[in-house]
Design an enzyme around this catalytic site. Sequence first.
Site, PDB file in Angstrom:
ATOM      1  N   ASP A  37       0.865  -1.182   0.000  1.00 50.58           N
ATOM      2  CA  ASP A  37       0.000   0.000   0.000  1.00 50.58           C
ATOM      3  C   ASP A  37       0.901   1.231   0.000  1.00 50.58           C
ATOM      4  OD1 ASP A  37      -3.250   0.073   1.038  1.00 50.58           O
ATOM      5  OD2 ASP A  37      -2.188   1.991   0.985  1.00 50.58           O
ATOM      6  N   ASN A  90      -5.759  -4.637  -6.218  1.00 54.90           N
ATOM      7  CA  ASN A  90      -6.957  -4.078  -5.596  1.00 54.90           C
ATOM      8  C   ASN A  90      -6.868  -2.594  -5.264  1.00 54.90           C
ATOM      9  OD1 ASN A  90      -9.347  -4.314  -3.549  1.00 54.90           O
ATOM     10  ND2 ASN A  90      -7.597  -3.645  -2.311  1.00 54.90           N
ATOM     11  N   TYR A 156     -13.904   6.995 -12.689  1.00 53.87           N
ATOM     12  CA  TYR A 156     -13.986   5.747 -11.911  1.00 53.87           C
ATOM     13  C   TYR A 156     -14.677   4.647 -12.727  1.00 53.87           C
ATOM     14  CZ  TYR A 156     -14.719   2.713  -7.851  1.00 53.87           C
ATOM     15  OH  TYR A 156     -14.704   1.652  -6.977  1.00 53.87           O
ATOM     16  N   LYS A 160     -13.004   1.167 -14.197  1.00 50.50           N
ATOM     17  CA  LYS A 160     -13.483  -0.171 -13.799  1.00 50.50           C
ATOM     18  C   LYS A 160     -13.931  -0.992 -15.019  1.00 50.50           C
ATOM     19  CE  LYS A 160     -12.575   0.231  -9.415  1.00 50.50           C
ATOM     20  NZ  LYS A 160     -11.456  -0.523  -8.826  1.00 50.50           N
ATOM     21  N   ILE A 189     -19.682  -1.669  -0.543  1.00 48.43           N
ATOM     22  CA  ILE A 189     -19.083  -2.380   0.587  1.00 48.43           C
ATOM     23  C   ILE A 189     -18.699  -1.368   1.659  1.00 48.43           C
ATOM     24  CG2 ILE A 189     -17.266  -4.024   1.240  1.00 48.43           C
ATOM     25  CD1 ILE A 189     -19.178  -5.028  -1.011  1.00 48.43           C
TER      26      ILE A 189
END
Length: 252
Positions: A37, A90, A156, A160, A189
Amino acid sequence: MKGIQGKTALVTGGASGIGRATALRFGEEGANVVVSDVQVDAGNQVVSEIENDGGEAVFIQADVSKESDVARLVDETVNTYGGLDFAHNNAGIEGEVGSIAEMDLEDFQRVIDINLTGVFLSMKYEIPRLLDRGGGAIVNTASVAGMTGAPNLSHYYAAKHGVIGLTRSAALEVATDNIRVNAVLPGVIETPMVERFTAGNEEAKAALLKDEPIGRLGKPEEIASAVVYLCSDDASFVTGHPMVVDGGYVVP
Ligand code: NAD
């Protein structure tokens, strides 16, 4: 799950939310976990959680939008654990909200650089290492935003959609090399990303909930289950698949 124990898994964006949950789950399943990260303290915290649970993990700082960082990340992973078997690509950001007519190119490009180019760069350096190992599995985090459109988040949504295209293309490139490449498409989420997005805006939160037929938002652990399944031997005939995990948010 079958075939995870003793293998090495790399998780980008592993310091928070979905990536953190996947890193913890890989640790529980007995994999060596590389948590990566840009956030150092939070990343090291995830490593401590895995170690406290009896697992094996290291933190390696890397910005997925920088090619030299990604190359070093994959090299250090292999130097630490002797190889790479699984990757969960991710890392992602939500970007600034704004219409196409008003959006600065810089804002658009930043989301593409991290959310899409970051996945490309990750696979570019991971695939040769998986080939060295004789096989493996990659799961890229896309989103239900990769199947739909929405106003004011064009960067975004475009990124994706791109992640799904990259995933399908990569899966075909390595299909005969014992490497499977899939995408996971989360619905909404409960993570810090969604908390930032809806910060102090009860109306926005209620709107997200209204779109979830199952009546609640998803939990990061529910995405982690799908990611680890897609890496496991239980998914040995699954490749190039965009797996929706969204409580019915997008019913195709
Ligand atoms: P999050 O903000 O909790 O976690 C994202 C992580 O990525 C953070 O730890 C952040 O530091 C890291 N990151 C950001 N830029 C980076 C970079 N350049 N290099 C390396 N790491 C970087 O968010 P999350 O909800 O867990 O999101 C994880 C992924 O899931 C993202 O790709 C996001 O687009 C996707 N996603 C989230 C949702 C949701 O509802 N939360 C839904 C669909 C898809």
